[in-house]
Design an enzyme around this catalytic site. Structure first.
Site, mmCIF file in Angstrom:
data_model
loop_
_atom_site.group_PDB
_atom_site.id
_atom_site.type_symbol
_atom_site.label_atom_id
_atom_site.label_comp_id
_atom_site.label_asym_id
_atom_site.label_seq_id
_atom_site.Cartn_x
_atom_site.Cartn_y
_atom_site.Cartn_z
ATOM 1 N N HIS A 5 21.626 -4.378 -15.697
ATOM 2 C CA HIS A 5 22.361 -5.330 -16.559
ATOM 3 C C HIS A 5 23.515 -5.912 -15.739
ATOM 4 O O HIS A 5 24.676 -5.583 -15.957
ATOM 5 C CB HIS A 5 22.882 -4.556 -17.776
ATOM 6 C CG HIS A 5 23.389 -5.414 -18.895
ATOM 7 N ND1 HIS A 5 24.278 -4.944 -19.836
ATOM 8 C CD2 HIS A 5 23.129 -6.701 -19.247
ATOM 9 C CE1 HIS A 5 24.545 -5.902 -20.706
ATOM 10 N NE2 HIS A 5 23.861 -6.975 -20.378
ATOM 11 N N ASP A 11 23.194 -12.099 -16.259
ATOM 12 C CA ASP A 11 22.961 -10.969 -17.173
ATOM 13 C C ASP A 11 22.076 -9.871 -16.592
ATOM 14 O O ASP A 11 22.279 -8.708 -16.910
ATOM 15 C CB ASP A 11 22.345 -11.484 -18.479
ATOM 16 C CG ASP A 11 22.478 -10.493 -19.636
ATOM 17 O OD1 ASP A 11 23.576 -9.969 -19.854
ATOM 18 O OD2 ASP A 11 21.470 -10.244 -20.322
ATOM 19 N N LYS A 54 16.056 -8.268 -22.757
ATOM 20 C CA LYS A 54 16.440 -6.860 -22.698
ATOM 21 C C LYS A 54 15.212 -5.937 -22.744
ATOM 22 O O LYS A 54 15.177 -4.911 -22.074
ATOM 23 C CB LYS A 54 17.421 -6.530 -23.820
ATOM 24 C CG LYS A 54 18.726 -7.339 -23.726
ATOM 25 C CD LYS A 54 19.474 -7.001 -22.466
ATOM 26 C CE LYS A 54 20.420 -8.053 -21.946
ATOM 27 N NZ LYS A 54 21.699 -8.215 -22.559
ATOM 28 N N TYR A 95 16.771 -12.321 -33.713
ATOM 29 C CA TYR A 95 17.978 -12.566 -32.920
ATOM 30 C C TYR A 95 17.909 -12.060 -31.478
ATOM 31 O O TYR A 95 17.542 -10.908 -31.226
ATOM 32 C CB TYR A 95 19.188 -11.900 -33.598
ATOM 33 C CG TYR A 95 20.487 -12.501 -33.106
ATOM 34 C CD1 TYR A 95 21.000 -13.651 -33.696
ATOM 35 C CD2 TYR A 95 21.165 -11.954 -32.032
ATOM 36 C CE1 TYR A 95 22.158 -14.237 -33.223
ATOM 37 C CE2 TYR A 95 22.328 -12.529 -31.559
ATOM 38 C CZ TYR A 95 22.822 -13.673 -32.162
ATOM 39 O OH TYR A 95 23.965 -14.253 -31.689
ATOM 40 N N SER A 125 27.758 -5.445 -22.580
ATOM 41 C CA SER A 125 27.566 -6.654 -23.369
ATOM 42 C C SER A 125 28.917 -7.208 -23.840
ATOM 43 O O SER A 125 29.764 -6.444 -24.316
ATOM 44 C CB SER A 125 26.689 -6.333 -24.580
ATOM 45 O OG SER A 125 25.444 -5.850 -24.124
ATOM 46 N N ARG A 149 22.031 -7.391 -31.404
ATOM 47 C CA ARG A 149 21.080 -6.312 -31.142
ATOM 48 C C ARG A 149 21.321 -5.153 -32.122
ATOM 49 O O ARG A 149 22.422 -4.974 -32.626
ATOM 50 C CB ARG A 149 21.229 -5.801 -29.709
ATOM 51 C CG ARG A 149 20.637 -6.746 -28.651
ATOM 52 C CD ARG A 149 20.743 -6.162 -27.262
ATOM 53 N NE ARG A 149 22.117 -6.027 -26.848
ATOM 54 C CZ ARG A 149 22.837 -4.921 -26.879
ATOM 55 N NH1 ARG A 149 22.282 -3.778 -27.272
ATOM 56 N NH2 ARG A 149 24.085 -4.920 -26.500
ATOM 57 N N CYS A 180 31.388 -8.299 -22.133
ATOM 58 C CA CYS A 180 32.524 -7.832 -21.336
ATOM 59 C C CYS A 180 32.739 -8.650 -20.064
ATOM 60 O O CYS A 180 33.401 -8.195 -19.135
ATOM 61 C CB CYS A 180 32.373 -6.354 -21.011
ATOM 62 S SG CYS A 180 32.568 -5.311 -22.477
ATOM 63 N N ARG A 204 26.139 -17.444 -30.035
ATOM 64 C CA ARG A 204 25.595 -17.584 -28.683
ATOM 65 C C ARG A 204 25.158 -19.012 -28.386
ATOM 66 O O ARG A 204 24.804 -19.768 -29.290
ATOM 67 C CB ARG A 204 24.370 -16.672 -28.517
ATOM 68 C CG ARG A 204 24.657 -15.189 -28.658
ATOM 69 C CD ARG A 204 24.877 -14.530 -27.331
ATOM 70 N NE ARG A 204 25.445 -13.189 -27.436
ATOM 71 C CZ ARG A 204 25.647 -12.400 -26.370
ATOM 72 N NH1 ARG A 204 25.319 -12.807 -25.161
ATOM 73 N NH2 ARG A 204 26.192 -11.218 -26.518
HETATM 74 P P1 GTP Z 1 26.513 -10.462 -22.691
HETATM 75 O O1 GTP Z 1 25.898 -11.818 -22.705
HETATM 76 O O2 GTP Z 1 26.650 -9.867 -24.061
HETATM 77 O O3 GTP Z 1 25.819 -9.508 -21.779
HETATM 78 O O4 GTP Z 1 28.059 -10.641 -22.265
HETATM 79 P P2 GTP Z 1 28.817 -10.956 -20.888
HETATM 80 O O5 GTP Z 1 29.071 -9.684 -20.163
HETATM 81 O O6 GTP Z 1 28.139 -12.038 -20.155
HETATM 82 O O7 GTP Z 1 30.251 -11.443 -21.420
HETATM 83 P P3 GTP Z 1 30.938 -12.894 -21.371
HETATM 84 O O8 GTP Z 1 31.198 -13.372 -19.978
HETATM 85 O O9 GTP Z 1 30.169 -13.791 -22.249
HETATM 86 O O10 GTP Z 1 32.347 -12.567 -22.026
HETATM 87 C C1 GTP Z 1 32.469 -11.985 -23.309
HETATM 88 C C2 GTP Z 1 33.834 -12.258 -23.887
HETATM 89 O O11 GTP Z 1 34.848 -11.741 -23.010
HETATM 90 C C3 GTP Z 1 34.125 -13.747 -24.053
HETATM 91 O O12 GTP Z 1 34.808 -13.949 -25.254
HETATM 92 C C4 GTP Z 1 35.015 -14.067 -22.864
HETATM 93 O O13 GTP Z 1 35.881 -15.145 -23.122
HETATM 94 C C5 GTP Z 1 35.762 -12.751 -22.652
HETATM 95 N N1 GTP Z 1 36.145 -12.565 -21.222
HETATM 96 C C6 GTP Z 1 35.358 -12.758 -20.144
HETATM 97 N N2 GTP Z 1 36.032 -12.540 -18.989
HETATM 98 C C7 GTP Z 1 37.284 -12.180 -19.348
HETATM 99 C C8 GTP Z 1 38.467 -11.835 -18.607
HETATM 100 O O14 GTP Z 1 38.499 -11.810 -17.381
HETATM 101 N N3 GTP Z 1 39.569 -11.506 -19.340
HETATM 102 C C9 GTP Z 1 39.556 -11.524 -20.710
HETATM 103 N N4 GTP Z 1 40.677 -11.192 -21.350
HETATM 104 N N5 GTP Z 1 38.473 -11.871 -21.440
HETATM 105 C C10 GTP Z 1 37.350 -12.189 -20.774
HETATM 106 C C1 SPV Z 2 23.718 -8.389 -24.560
HETATM 107 O O1 SPV Z 2 23.912 -7.922 -25.700
HETATM 108 O O2 SPV Z 2 23.964 -7.727 -23.523
HETATM 109 C C2 SPV Z 2 23.221 -9.765 -24.390
HETATM 110 C C3 SPV Z 2 22.820 -10.489 -25.596
HETATM 111 O O3 SPV Z 2 23.128 -10.247 -23.283
HETATM 112 S S1 SPV Z 2 21.236 -10.021 -26.176
HETATM 113 O O4 SPV Z 2 20.263 -10.942 -25.625
HETATM 114 O O5 SPV Z 2 21.259 -10.125 -27.652
HETATM 115 O O6 SPV Z 2 20.940 -8.683 -25.752
HETATM 116 MN MN MN Z 3 23.762 -8.817 -21.660
#
Ligand code: GTP
Ligand code: SPV
Ligand code: MN
Length: 593
Positions: A231, A280, A211, A202, A253, A74, A255, A372
């Site tokens: 979110h 999400d 979003k 993207y 994002s 983004r 996290c 992704r």
């Molecule tokens: P968006 O799709 O961007 O909104 O992200 P999201 O909030 O769904 O994050 P996601 O679950 O994909 O995790 C993002 C990164 O954080 C990945 O590399 C995970 O492996 C890492 N991660 C997720 N949960 C944990 C956790 O509990 N501990 C740690 N250390 N890393 C984590």
């Molecule tokens: C985020 O950035 O919070 C996502 C990926 O979930 S995107 O669809 O690119 O916004």
């Molecule tokens: Mn997201």
């Protein structure tokens, strides 16, 4: 020009015609969402080298895509809220005057689709038969976007059927144009229920249902209509006794939302099941029993690839075994894929996400940190049976959590709704690869919505405060932090499945059946309230992960002043007073003046 319009909706036909006259595509293809269409689009995408098939034995129905190297996430600095006045967009959004935005982007769209196909992508955000769902139409010259929308939304005939002759649909215009960052803009017109996006192919920039509609436009509608567009992941927890509860959690994002939503409890939580409703986005309204009910508007996962493996997130790994699009991962010459944090070590040689040869031991990342997967939610073995429920699911707890190496304890409960809104509105988080061009370090990311609030942030906080009186049976509010670091710079808390332990306390608190320690800043678990059976972590480390350090908190609260000052006159007074009161309490407890 050839077209296959399958609707008599005059407003829709008129708008598509108007946009086609502007962008001048050679062909118009109306997506019907059928399997046959998907197959044909995939074949065309492969022929155009937009997609590269993976080894179909190992990865049935899976394809690789690499984006333009300058187009990998983004772009918040190029994202605009185009309201009649700048004040309506507020101090946290970029603003462009609507006429100016239409003129500027219109000039870029002019003829941008010459020689190309314009896909008309009708879609529904939300279950097809839910009164809460919204119809959008995305016009795009990207076959990759059309295919992604087919996974991420209820796409095609189902959406046109729902729309009928109504004029109420989100008008989303998208063109990759020349992919130039100088001509890249993501513009939102909340008053017109319109999105114009140009120059990026993207994720959140281009899949307009996600979003742009489900958060930025929807948050504006939600404010006016008395609901919440957030979110947030939505997860279902079933106890060994068969009690089913739902929580929604906002993490910024990259996290941890997808991971938390697909959590597999540790062995000692025998009999517990966690299932995914959404990973999400949550749309939440007051419903039966005076509770907050949540719907996941999406139908797929656009998830972060790096760090995903059979240990951290087996349900995600199973979700991407078939019918998945991989964007910007690394691959092998024989059609396998790899990324940092996959189960196996890197093969000796790879083709990196840019298409260049890569050798094991290279300091460059083979997969882009924001690479992704796009996978249908039907692939998730832990999908909740209520994931398509038109009513949604009743939420017992709202959880907010940033990526913080200091200060924020593993889990903390707010004293009340206002205190919870204050904690969420001041949430800090270290920036990640999910957005391009951000400064490294902690920034305020209120409710994990900083890039997604479609209007003035102070008014958004007021809306959150106002929701309290609308929800007779409100969820309890919590903060979590999986990312605190020790002196060695490593994460203290093992995270992933072990997050079940914090979730268990949250559920027990929500159902009023476990104790807590009252600290100056909120409630935290006492030793006897927190299940550590089988947890492989030293008592001292656990104490550090859970610690409320008032010196750190004082610094934190003092640094929030700058953020609140930036918000200006619409910042609700209860929030600024919360901050001041908390600061005085912390100072008193530390015995500092
Ligand atoms: P968006 O799709 O961007 O909104 O992200 P999201 O909030 O769904 O994050 P996601 O679950 O994909 O995790 C993002 C990164 O954080 C990945 O590399 C995970 O492996 C890492 N991660 C997720 N949960 C944990 C956790 O509990 N501990 C740690 N250390 N890393 C984590
Ligand atoms: C985020 O950035 O919070 C996502 C990926 O979930 S995107 O669809 O690119 O916004
Ligand atoms: Mn997201």
């Amino acid at each position: 020009m050839s077209t296959n319009a399958p609707t008599k909706n005059a407003a829709l036909l008129g708008w598509v015609d108007e946009m086609a006259k502007l962008a001048k595509p050679d062909r118009i293809h109306w997506c019907d969402g059928s399997e046959a269409e998907k197959k044909s689009l995939l074949e065309q995408a492969v022929a155009q080298k937009v997609l590269i098939p993976l080894d179909q034995k190992k990865w049935p129905g899976c394809y690789f895509h690499h984006s333009n190297v300058n187009d990998v996430a983004r772009v918040e600095h190029l994202t605009f809220i185009c309201t009649p006045t700048k004040e309506q967009a507020g101090p946290t959004n970029n603003w462009m005057e609507p006429k100016e935005a239409y003129r500027k982007l219109g000039a870029i769209y002019d003829g941008a689709m010459k020689g190309r196909t314009m896909y008309v992508v009708p879609y529904i955000m939300g279950p097809a038969d839910s009164p809460f769902s919204k119809v959008g139409i995305e016009l795009t010259d990207s076959i990759y976007v059309a295919l992604n929308m087919g996974i991420m939304t209820r796409m095609g005939k189902v959406a046109l059927d729902r729309l009928g002759t109504s004029t109420e649909f989100n008008r989303g215009m998208h063109s990759v144009a020349d992919s130039s960052p100088d001509r890249r803009f993501i513009c939102h017109f909340p008053q017109d229920n319109t999105i114009w996006s140009v120059g990026s192919g993207y994720g959140g920039n281009a899949l307009l249902g996600k979003k742009c509609l489900a958060l930025r436009i929807a948050s504006y509608l939600a404010k006016n209509e008395g609901w919440l567009a957030e979110h947030m992941l939505i997860l279902e927890a079933e106890s060994p006794e068969g009690e089913v509860s739902y929580v929604a959690a906002a993490f910024p994002s990259a996290c941890g939302k997808t991971n938390f939503a697909m959590l597999i409890p540790p062995k000692t939580f025998d009999g517990w099941s966690i299932r995914t409703v959404g990973d999400d986005i949550a749309w939440m309204r007051v419903g039966d029993g005076g509770q907050l009910w949540a719907v996941n508007p999406e139908a797929g996962y656009f998830g972060v690839v790096p760090g995903t493996n059979y240990k951290t997130n087996p349900n995600a790994m199973k979700s991407i075994e078939r019918d998945t699009l991989f964007t910007n991962v690394a691959r092998t010459a024989d059609g396998d894929v790899w990324w940092e944090g996959k189960d196996n070590e890197a093969p000796a040689e790879l083709i990196d996400w840019k298409g260049a040869p890569w050798k094991k031991g290279s300091t460059d990342k083979a997969a882009h940190p924001n690479s992704r997967f796009t996978a249908p939610m039907a692939n998730n073995p832990a999908l909740s049976r209520f994931a398509h429920d038109p009513k949604g699911v009743p939420i017992s707890a709202l959880i907010f959590g940033g990526r913080r190496s200091t200060t924020m304890p593993l889990v903390l409960q707010s004293f009340n709704w206002t205190h919870g809104v204050y904690l969420a509105s001041t949430m800090g988080s270290e920036t990640t690869a999910a957005a391009q061009g951000l400064k490294e370090g902690v920034r305020r990311d209120p409710m994990a919505m900083l890039p997604f609030i479609g209007y003035d942030a102070g008014s958004y906080f007021q809306h959150w405060l106002d929701m309290q009186s609308r929800i007779p049976n409100p969820p309890k509010m919590f903060m979590v932090n999986w990312f605190r670091k020790g002196a060695d710079g490593k994460f203290i808390w093992p995270g992933y499945g072990e997050n079940m332990r914090a979730l268990k306390w949250i559920l027990d608190r929500s159902h009023n059946r476990v104790g807590a320690q009252e600290t100056v800043v909120g409630y935290v678990p006492r030793a006897q309230d927190f299940n550590t059976n089988g947890l492989d972590i030293k008592a001292e480390a656990l104490a550090t992960a859970m610690k409320v350090d008032l010196a750190e908190w004082q610094e934190e609260i003092e640094s929030q002043k700058e953020w609140f000052d930036k918000l200006g006159p619409t910042l609700p007074r209860p929030l600024s007073l919360q901050r001041e009161l908390l600061l005085e309490r912390v100072k008193a407890a530390r015995n500092v003046k």
